[in-house]
Design a protein around this motif. Sequence first.
Motif, short mmCIF file in Angstrom:
data_model
loop_
_atom_site.label_atom_id
_atom_site.label_comp_id
_atom_site.label_asym_id
_atom_site.label_seq_id
_atom_site.Cartn_x
_atom_site.Cartn_y
_atom_site.Cartn_z
N UNK A 39 -6.72 128.06 60.95
CA UNK A 39 -6.78 128.53 59.88
C UNK A 39 -5.29 129.34 60.12
N UNK A 40 -4.97 129.33 59.14
CA UNK A 40 -3.66 130.18 59.00
C UNK A 40 -3.76 131.72 57.92
N UNK A 41 -4.47 132.63 58.09
CA UNK A 41 -4.85 133.51 56.87
C UNK A 41 -3.38 134.50 56.89
N UNK A 42 -2.92 135.16 56.10
CA UNK A 42 -2.08 136.43 55.48
C UNK A 42 -2.60 137.13 54.77
N UNK A 43 -3.14 138.02 56.29
CA UNK A 43 -3.34 139.49 55.97
C UNK A 43 -2.45 140.13 54.91
N UNK A 44 -1.35 140.10 54.86
CA UNK A 44 -0.33 140.80 54.11
C UNK A 44 0.45 139.43 53.74
N UNK A 45 1.56 139.99 53.15
CA UNK A 45 2.74 139.37 52.22
C UNK A 45 2.80 138.12 51.37
N UNK A 46 3.02 136.92 51.87
CA UNK A 46 3.39 135.90 51.33
C UNK A 46 3.71 134.61 52.34
N UNK A 47 2.88 133.83 52.53
CA UNK A 47 3.29 132.06 53.54
C UNK A 47 4.02 131.07 52.75
N UNK A 48 4.80 131.10 52.94
CA UNK A 48 5.43 129.80 52.02
C UNK A 48 5.23 128.31 53.28
N UNK A 49 4.31 127.43 52.68
CA UNK A 49 3.95 126.38 54.10
C UNK A 49 4.32 125.13 52.78
N UNK A 50 4.78 124.79 54.86
CA UNK A 50 5.50 122.77 54.00
C UNK A 50 5.27 121.77 55.51
#
Length: 274
Positions: A39-50
């Motif tokens: 589980x990859x949770x972004x508490x802040x910012x933005x994640x670009x997952x590919x």
Amino acid sequence: MRNVSLATLDSSARPVLPIATDYPPGHLLDWHEHRRAQLLYAATGTMLVETADGAWTVPGERAVLIPPRTQHRVRMLDVQTSSLYIEPAAVPWWPTRCRAVDVPPLLRELLRAAADLGRTGAEPPGTTGDGDVRAEALLALILIELERVREAPLHLPLPAAPPFAGLCRAYIATPDVAVTNAEWADAANVAERTLSRDFRAATGMSPGAWRARARLLAAIPLLQHQPVAEVSGALGYASPAAFSYAFTSAFGAPPSTLRGRASEKVRIAAAGSA
């Protein structure tokens, strides 16, 4: 646990390993995979997952469920993460393909609490201390809540084979409203009709609809720092109202929602350091 390498903990008997990490702006986690579900949770910012067959643009307070042994890469844009690495046997319901999900308030607070567990949280469970009991209960409740999360519409399908794979990845890197089907057909050395037919077969979308969705997803990190009017103009929309309508239709919330969250986080951080 914070800023700890998974490699040092992966052999633990614990079925769930919580690790929070602070990433520098623009940091790239290049292609890799994990033995455990993540589980990859972004508490802040933005994640670009590919992955090989899809891309997800994941704003703060949302997460991605990544299956075990799935090759993926992630670019972190001003991101603090709270990850869980989970033994596959503990989550038989885990999706077989990546899935972006909304994170409701209760789960959000549980993930924050899990991130603050000490290093002893990586050791086999014991019976002598209240800390062990609390950690076990906290992680067990997280798994219960995770099974209830809803998918978030943040996915963009990617063709697996050339020439469409290269065209799509290049467009994600530099989305341009001026690009046409004729240009893509020329680049792929096929007729426009063939392009449309084969592209829909590969992605389930027409080329034009795919590019429009790619531009809307590209707006998500921009909205963290720019007004809606600037983002809409940069992405080629006739007006902020037209952009807001398209964005809301695609994601179920107006673009001002993301802008508001980013501004509030900045305001709270500034107040806390005063």
